[in-house]
Design a protein around this motif. Structure first.
Motif, PDB file in Angstrom:
ATOM      1  N   PHE A 172       0.832  -1.200   0.000  1.00  0.00           N
ATOM      2  CA  PHE A 172       0.000   0.000   0.000  1.00  0.00           C
ATOM      3  C   PHE A 172       0.867   1.250   0.000  1.00  0.00           C
ATOM      4  CE2 PHE A 172      -4.551  -1.011   0.300  1.00  0.00           C
ATOM      5  CZ  PHE A 172      -4.457  -2.386   0.288  1.00  0.00           C
ATOM      6  N   VAL A 173       1.538   1.442  -1.128  1.00  0.00           N
ATOM      7  CA  VAL A 173       2.444   2.571  -1.288  1.00  0.00           C
ATOM      8  C   VAL A 173       1.832   3.482  -2.353  1.00  0.00           C
ATOM      9  CG1 VAL A 173       4.753   3.224  -2.032  1.00  0.00           C
ATOM     10  CG2 VAL A 173       4.424   1.146  -0.680  1.00  0.00           C
ATOM     11  N   PHE A 174       1.740   4.769  -2.045  1.00  0.00           N
ATOM     12  CA  PHE A 174       1.025   5.678  -2.940  1.00  0.00           C
ATOM     13  C   PHE A 174       1.830   6.092  -4.173  1.00  0.00           C
ATOM     14  CE2 PHE A 174      -1.381   6.006   0.942  1.00  0.00           C
ATOM     15  CZ  PHE A 174      -2.675   6.207   0.523  1.00  0.00           C
ATOM     16  N   ASP A 175       3.156   6.166  -4.034  1.00  0.00           N
ATOM     17  CA  ASP A 175       3.976   6.778  -5.088  1.00  0.00           C
ATOM     18  C   ASP A 175       3.372   8.109  -5.493  1.00  0.00           C
ATOM     19  OD1 ASP A 175       5.914   4.774  -5.125  1.00  0.00           O
ATOM     20  OD2 ASP A 175       4.670   3.512  -6.409  1.00  0.00           O
ATOM     21  N   LYS A 176       3.098   8.277  -6.791  1.00  0.00           N
ATOM     22  CA  LYS A 176       2.571   9.579  -7.223  1.00  0.00           C
ATOM     23  C   LYS A 176       1.052   9.668  -7.088  1.00  0.00           C
ATOM     24  CE  LYS A 176       6.205  11.001 -10.400  1.00  0.00           C
ATOM     25  NZ  LYS A 176       6.835   9.761 -10.914  1.00  0.00           N
ATOM     26  N   ASP A 177       0.427   8.551  -6.732  1.00  0.00           N
ATOM     27  CA  ASP A 177      -1.035   8.568  -6.645  1.00  0.00           C
ATOM     28  C   ASP A 177      -1.515   9.144  -5.320  1.00  0.00           C
ATOM     29  OD1 ASP A 177      -1.562   7.424  -9.185  1.00  0.00           O
ATOM     30  OD2 ASP A 177      -0.862   5.502  -8.379  1.00  0.00           O
ATOM     31  N   GLN A 178      -2.759   9.631  -5.348  1.00  0.00           N
ATOM     32  CA  GLN A 178      -3.321  10.186  -4.113  1.00  0.00           C
ATOM     33  C   GLN A 178      -4.265   9.184  -3.443  1.00  0.00           C
ATOM     34  OE1 GLN A 178      -6.366  13.123  -4.540  1.00  0.00           O
ATOM     35  NE2 GLN A 178      -6.528  13.378  -2.316  1.00  0.00           N
ATOM     36  N   ILE A 179      -4.875   8.336  -4.267  1.00  0.00           N
ATOM     37  CA  ILE A 179      -5.940   7.479  -3.745  1.00  0.00           C
ATOM     38  C   ILE A 179      -5.672   6.023  -4.119  1.00  0.00           C
ATOM     39  CG2 ILE A 179      -8.422   6.952  -3.968  1.00  0.00           C
ATOM     40  CD1 ILE A 179      -8.811   9.965  -4.608  1.00  0.00           C
ATOM     41  N   LEU A 180      -5.787   5.135  -3.142  1.00  0.00           N
ATOM     42  CA  LEU A 180      -5.728   3.710  -3.430  1.00  0.00           C
ATOM     43  C   LEU A 180      -7.124   3.149  -3.179  1.00  0.00           C
ATOM     44  CD1 LEU A 180      -2.359   2.783  -1.647  1.00  0.00           C
ATOM     45  CD2 LEU A 180      -2.719   3.314  -4.070  1.00  0.00           C
TER      46      LEU A 180
END
Ligand code: ASP
Ligand code: MG
Length: 421
Positions: A172-180
């Motif tokens: 559960f790593v966001f990197d460049k995303d805001q929403i998982l």
């Protein structure tokens, strides 16, 4: 990071899904979004599973078609571009479901159930994740089953916290995303066999994720304004409880307040994470805050459990209900997966109030009758009042006969029969 959980009612139609976008848009934090199956899809899948187990081809076919039409209707209203890749994705999920339904059932109903029930959450999260991206949010789909691990206690997996912690932190790593965007209710064994967490288990998933990933808060978005002091279905003039301590929340959930799944509180309390229960229809309103809180005004809460069965068990030879008998009775309850809502014993009889799952009760009574005299009454209600007084009891006893009562300092529980109005 914060966790949002959206239940079935909040994603039951294309408009509902669009509403989720407007709920999410104002936030700039990282968000794990936990989603249930759309509308009543889990119930529909349960119907399909019953037919699968009974090999009712016609039933399976009809149930499958209905489920497929429902999801494609939502897709059609969400995505104008019929070439969008979501159509392929959802088509593939339905193919996978069709393949599974074409296999022979095993002899283990609970196993088969868990291999099929999760399609609802896979479909909803696929659709929502794509729609959030389509609406310009930086969202990514996550398969919770790759990180949330349980034993093989099908239909109510027990979480392996250590392994799940390790896997979740990795995945559960966001990197460049805001929403998982991920699935509530689902998990898998270390061998990647699907397991579910028990009906209405998505709140629990949100709490597990929040606990492990150290979220700042969890918000459960509901079709009610927050935690009310009674279910409006059974009670007029309910009041919203604005603040709840973890202890009160866990007691209310345990007794059956349907807004919060009973397992949800502990993982949050252990890490002191606040829980908000808010209305997706009125996202401006604050709803209920559950946390490490103190308050002096205690609002009486009323919890109604319908479809209750009161089972009376007595030894065949008029002997006492002693530890040996209790061990035997508890063993049978446990083995048949029947949960005790209330219990009481006298010298020669033991009474339990349980929810009426016909399949389970029949098996339980058959087994108990080998060693005891058993009788039972169905069609009852179990009423629990937290922070009761005589006035509140009178209020719920109108037109009811009392079969069993249990009083504590803060709670009273009443098993009653409704005399009809
Ligand atoms: N979809 C599942 C159910 O209806 C899980 C949930 O909604 O929490 O039980
Ligand atoms: Mg649901």
């Amino acid at each position: 990071m914060i966790v949002f959980k959206f239940g079935g009612a909040s994603v039951k139609s294309a408009d509902a899904v669009k509403n989720i976008v407007s709920i999410l848009q104002p936030y700039s934090e990282k968000i794990v979004v936990v989603v249930s199956a759309m509308g009543k899809s889990t119930n529909a899948l349960e119907g399909i599973i019953e037919d699968f187990f009974k090999k009712n081809e016609k039933g399976i076919k009809e149930g499958y078609k209905k489920l497929k039409d429902y999801h494609f209707e939502i897709l059609d209203s969400l995505f104008e571009d019929k070439g969008h890749k979501i159509y392929v994705e959802i088509g593939e999920v339905f193919e996978e479901l069709a393949d599974r339904l074409a296999t022979e059932p095993t002899l283990n109903f609970d196993f088969d159930y868990d291999q099929i029930i999760g399609f609802g959450e896979i479909l909803s999260t696929r659709i929502i994740s794509q729609y959030l991206s389509h609406a310009g949010l930086k969202a990514r789909w996550m398969d919770v089953r790759k990180a949330l691990k349980t034993d093989n206690n099908f239909r109510e997996g027990h979480v392996d916290w250590e392994l799940s912690s390790q896997l979740m932190k990795e995945r559960f790593v966001f990197d460049k995303d805001q929403i998982l965007v991920t699935q509530g209710f689902l998990a898998s064994t270390i061998n990647n066999i699907n397991v579910s967490l028990g009906r209405e288990g998505s709140d629990y998933t949100a709490a597990i994720l929040a606990h492990i990933l150290k979220a700042e808060s969890v918000t459960i978005w509901k079709d009610v304004p927050g935690v009310l002091n009674a279910d409006p279905k059974y009670f007029d003039d309910t009041v919203l409880i604005e603040k709840l301590s973890y202890l009160d929340a866990i007691e209310l959930a345990y007794f059956g307040t349907s807004v919060i799944h009973p397992k949800t509180i502990k993982p949050l309390q252990n890490k002191n994470i606040n829980l908000h229960v808010r209305s997706f229809q009125n996202p401006e309103a604050k709803g209920t805050l559950v946390g490490n809180l103190k308050y002096d005004k205690l609002v009486p809460s009323f919890i109604f459990k319908m479809e209750q069965v009161l089972i009376r068990i007595s030894p065949l030879d008029f002997s006492f209900i002693d530890e040996d008998n209790l061990e035997l009775i508890y063993g049978k309850l446990y083995k048949n997966g029947v949960k005790i809502n209330l219990q009481q014993n006298s010298a020669v009889s033991f009474q339990v109030c349980v929810s009426n799952d016909k399949r389970k009760i029949r098996d339980l009574v058959d087994e108990l009758e080998e060693s005891f005299k058993v009788s039972y009454e169905t069609g009852l209600e179990l009423i629990t009042i937290r922070y009761f007084d005589e006035g509140t009891i009178d209020r719920v006893m109108i037109n009811k006969t009392l079969l069993l009562e249990q009083r504590g300092v803060q709670n009273i529980q009443l098993v009653v029969r409704d005399l009809g109005s």
